[in-house]
Design an enzyme around this catalytic site. Structure first.
Site, PDB file in Angstrom:
ATOM      1  N   GLU A 217       0.849  -1.188   0.000  1.00 38.03           N
ATOM      2  CA  GLU A 217       0.000   0.000   0.000  1.00 38.03           C
ATOM      3  C   GLU A 217       0.884   1.237   0.000  1.00 38.03           C
ATOM      4  O   GLU A 217       2.100   1.145   0.159  1.00 38.03           O
ATOM      5  CB  GLU A 217      -0.967  -0.021   1.188  1.00 38.03           C
ATOM      6  CG  GLU A 217      -0.302  -0.050   2.546  1.00 38.03           C
ATOM      7  CD  GLU A 217      -1.274  -0.390   3.684  1.00 38.03           C
ATOM      8  OE1 GLU A 217      -2.190  -1.189   3.468  1.00 38.03           O
ATOM      9  OE2 GLU A 217      -1.096   0.149   4.784  1.00 38.03           O
ATOM     10  N   HIS A 255      -4.241   3.072   8.242  1.00 46.86           N
ATOM     11  CA  HIS A 255      -2.976   2.594   8.789  1.00 46.86           C
ATOM     12  C   HIS A 255      -2.037   3.772   9.024  1.00 46.86           C
ATOM     13  O   HIS A 255      -1.945   4.657   8.181  1.00 46.86           O
ATOM     14  CB  HIS A 255      -2.289   1.638   7.809  1.00 46.86           C
ATOM     15  CG  HIS A 255      -2.961   0.299   7.723  1.00 46.86           C
ATOM     16  ND1 HIS A 255      -2.867  -0.492   6.600  1.00 46.86           N
ATOM     17  CD2 HIS A 255      -3.709  -0.388   8.605  1.00 46.86           C
ATOM     18  CE1 HIS A 255      -3.540  -1.619   6.813  1.00 46.86           C
ATOM     19  NE2 HIS A 255      -4.069  -1.580   8.013  1.00 46.86           N
TER      20      HIS A 255
END
Lengths: 296, 401
Positions: A217, A255
């Site tokens: 990511e 996150h």
């Protein structure tokens, strides 16, 4: 074979008497994982569900039960201490599930364990699963919070920073009748124990892993680092997906580590690094398994 | 969490960093008092700085037409009247969007005669997992631009977190910044203070841009942090009560604040297809797949591992507050939690919020068949998707009619 853990790995759980740790210890037991000890300071001598002995320290638990791996579920403020305690006890593998650990605590942990032989996975991760041979992959080793039944024993390694996106990939494989050697969630924090590359190297050496799915990511450069190594050294087909192409720069996407800052860590740069390295890039998260299977 | 410039300077000065003498003010009376104090101490000019977390203040425009959120003035009356044009007004900059930000505090500071502008920041180097000091002789400029055009001008020093920043490292930086004479020791003290602020306050960023060489009181050079930006690691806020108190909710998007009350991680975007997903990675991937099929995501929304009825209801309410939203995609991977429980939650949430936009639901995982049956038999006009791709295509098509 598999990497990191196998059906006979003896696992202890730090924070087994907490609600989160307890629920998942129970799930792991039901999956057939050898949860041999729990650790909660002050509750040594008691037992978890009349099944698993509880110890005051990790050292005691490891000595008495032969546990070589730990799953950490303690709250964020105490997690750095828990990781260091597990490493001090000489465990081979420490998997920290805890989300929300201060970054500087992890900077300290990382510095203190630079020369350690213990392998740290996480924090802020779903954990590690090596599927077993039974119904719904029962009998495997499940450390963490992943749903065990979505797995199937087989030959694909999965490594990812994200939890549910890992489950998505695993489920795509299992639904197509393709099993996994080991699935590893390395966590979404900016400072973590093992990187994509650390895990890819293990898969590369594992004779029972025949192909790899790597899910990354936005944020940092760990995917680029892994891609560079794969280009030079990896003997196995690798397919990948990068999440966050539509994420606005400067914002943390859930996150702590998922942020494009100073123009660095963009999905475009990571996808380009994948392409350069011959990694199959999944156009959408729906095609992660198919992208790999086409390469094999 | 971001804090205001004046709060950043308060923290920095506690760690021995020299900042200009100044006073945060929220009213004309306070501005007058601050200006009188500064001018009566012999200050030639003061600077009036609008306090907002958004960048680009100097070139911003107030909605009342007043130009520039940072102004220099040479006497008390002009200072007061300028501050009055800012206080209680909305400043629009390139970073605020057209809504702008309400300015409720101005910082009144002694303006320095600036001789040189430098740049310095302390941040985490993710490649080494260690703190990094980044400096540049080209201060006052956008550091990303400097890094892109003249990378050789960026000076870096990595800190070993076990020992902390050593004075020799600060001296190395000072020399690389082409400072000389007494400025070396001044800069050393200041740089050590910046690092200490970063480490002890659990900052994710301490940035001083510009760090200035100014004309000191005796005419000699002095070094001062003229502007400052500090962000704090949210995970560490629990151990800094003083910094928690610096949170300014007016700087945050109201929907994002509302979402955080329900443990929802929501970030508003500009598109028209809202999404509701469990897990951050899957949530990002869902936004991406919406775009892949020609739509544009209206938000990032992670409901966490559970996706309970209460959370889904709260999430729908937040999504529906965004007037751009034309359709909703729910993408839940029910791992531990059973899909039938999640489906019950979705059905209840749709009924409670009287949802009347196209809704596509993709459920996968534990007990998924029962979950899909509950959705289909609910009598609600929702569409189910089998895979992420199928669901994303259907939601994009739902608004293309």
């Amino acid at each position: 074979m598999s990497i990191l853990v196998h059906s006979n790995t003896k696992v202890l759980v730090q924070g087994i008497t907490g609600s989160f740790g307890g629920v998942h210890a129970q799930h792991s037991l039901a999956y057939g994982t050898q949860i041999v000890a729990g650790v909660t300071p002050g509750k040594g001598g008691q037992s978890f569900n009349n099944q698993v002995p509880i110890f005051d320290t990790v050292g005691q638990a490891a000595r008495e039960t032969g546990a070589t791996a730990s799953a950490i579920f303690v709250p964020p403020a105490f997690a750095a201490d828990a990781i260091l305690e597990a490493i001090d006890a000489g465990l081979e593998l420490v998997v920290c599930i805890t989300e929300g650990i201060p970054v500087n605590d992890m900077v300290r942990v990382k510095r203190a364990t630079a020369d350690s032989k213990t392998r740290l996975i996480g924090p802020n991760c779903p954990g590690v699963v090596t599927p077993g041979e039974g119904e719904g992959s029962h009998g495997g080793c499940r450390i963490g919070i992943a749903p065990g039944y979505i797995h199937k024993k087989g030959n694909i390694g999965v490594v990812s920073r994200s939890g549910t996106l890992t489950y998505e990939a695993v489920w795509q494989l299992t639904s197509r009748g393709v099993g996994q050697s080991t699935c590893v969630g390395i966590g979404g924090d900016p400072v973590n124990g093992s990187s994509h590359l650390d895990i890819i190297k293990l898969f590369n050496e594992d004779p029972d892993t025949h192909g790899i799915i790597m899910i990354g990511e936005i944020g940092g450069a760990a995917e680029e680092e892994a891609a560079e190594w794969i280009k030079q050294h990896c003997k196995k087909p690798v397919a990948g997906f990068i999440a966050g192409a539509t994420a606005p720069p400067g914002r943390r996407m859930g996150h702590a580590g998922a942020i494009v800052s100073g123009g660095k860590g963009t999905a475009a740069a990571k996808i380009e690094a994948f392409r350069q390295a011959g990694i199959g890039v999944a156009d959408t998260p729906s095609s992660m398994a198919d992208t790999l299977l086409k390469m094999m | 969490m971001n804090i205001h410039e004046y709060q950043a300077k308060q923290l920095l000065s506690q760690y021995g960093v020299t900042v200009p003498q100044g006073f945060p003010c929220t009213s004309a009376d306070e501005v007058r008092k601050a200006a009188e104090t500064l001018f009566s101490a012999g200050t030639q000019r003061v600077v009036i700085k609008s306090q907002t977390h958004a960048g680009g203040r100097g070139k911003g425009t107030f909605k009342n037409g007043f130009q520039g959120g940072v102004q220099l003035r040479a006497n008390v009356e002009e200072t007061v009247s300028t501050a009055q044009s800012m206080l209680g007004q909305t400043l629009v900059t390139k970073q605020t969007g057209e809504d702008g930000r309400l300015i409720s505090t101005v910082l009144i500071e002694k303006a320095s005669n600036i001789r040189r502008e430098l740049y310095v920041a302390v941040l985490l180097d993710r490649d080494t997992s260690r703190p990094l000091i980044m400096a540049s002789r080209a201060g006052g400029m956008d550091i990303e631009e400097v890094a892109a055009k003249t990378p050789e001008k960026i000076i870096k020093e990595t800190i070993d977190p076990a020992i902390g920043m050593m004075p020799y490292q600060a001296r190395k930086l000072a020399v690389a910044l082409e400072l000389t004479g007494p400025l070396i020791n001044q800069a050393t003290k200041l740089l050590l203070g910046l690092y200490k602020t970063w480490w002890e306050c659990d900052a994710s960023l301490v940035e001083v841009n510009p760090l200035c060489v100014v004309e000191g009181p005796d005419g000699a050079d002095a070094i001062v942090a003229v502007d400052a930006k500090v962000s704090i690691d949210d995970n560490a806020l629990y151990r800094h009560k003083n910094i928690q108190a610096m949170r300014d909710l007016a700087e945050e998007a109201p929907l994002e604040t509302e979402a955080s009350k329900y443990n929802l991680n929501y970030i508003k975007l500009d598109g028209s297809i809202a999404c509701l997903v469990n897990g951050a990675g899957l949530a990002m991937a869902t936004m991406d797949i919406i775009q892949h099929f020609g739509g544009s995501p209206a938000n990032f929304l992670d409901v966490g591992g559970g996706a309970t009825k209460e959370q889904v209801t709260a999430a729908f309410k937040i999504i529906l507050n965004d007037p751009n939203v034309k359709a909703i995609l729910v993408n839940i991977f029910g791992g531990i939690m059973r899909c039938d429980v999640i489906a019950d939650g979705i059905v209840a949430a749709v009924k409670e919020t009287h949802l009347n936009l196209p809704l596509v639901v993709r459920l996968e995982g534990n007990n998924v068949k029962v979950g899909q049956k509950i959705l289909q038999e609910s009598g609600l006009p929702l569409i189910t998707g089998d895979t992420m791709a199928d669901a994303a295509e259907k939601v994009v098509r739902s608004i293309q009619k």
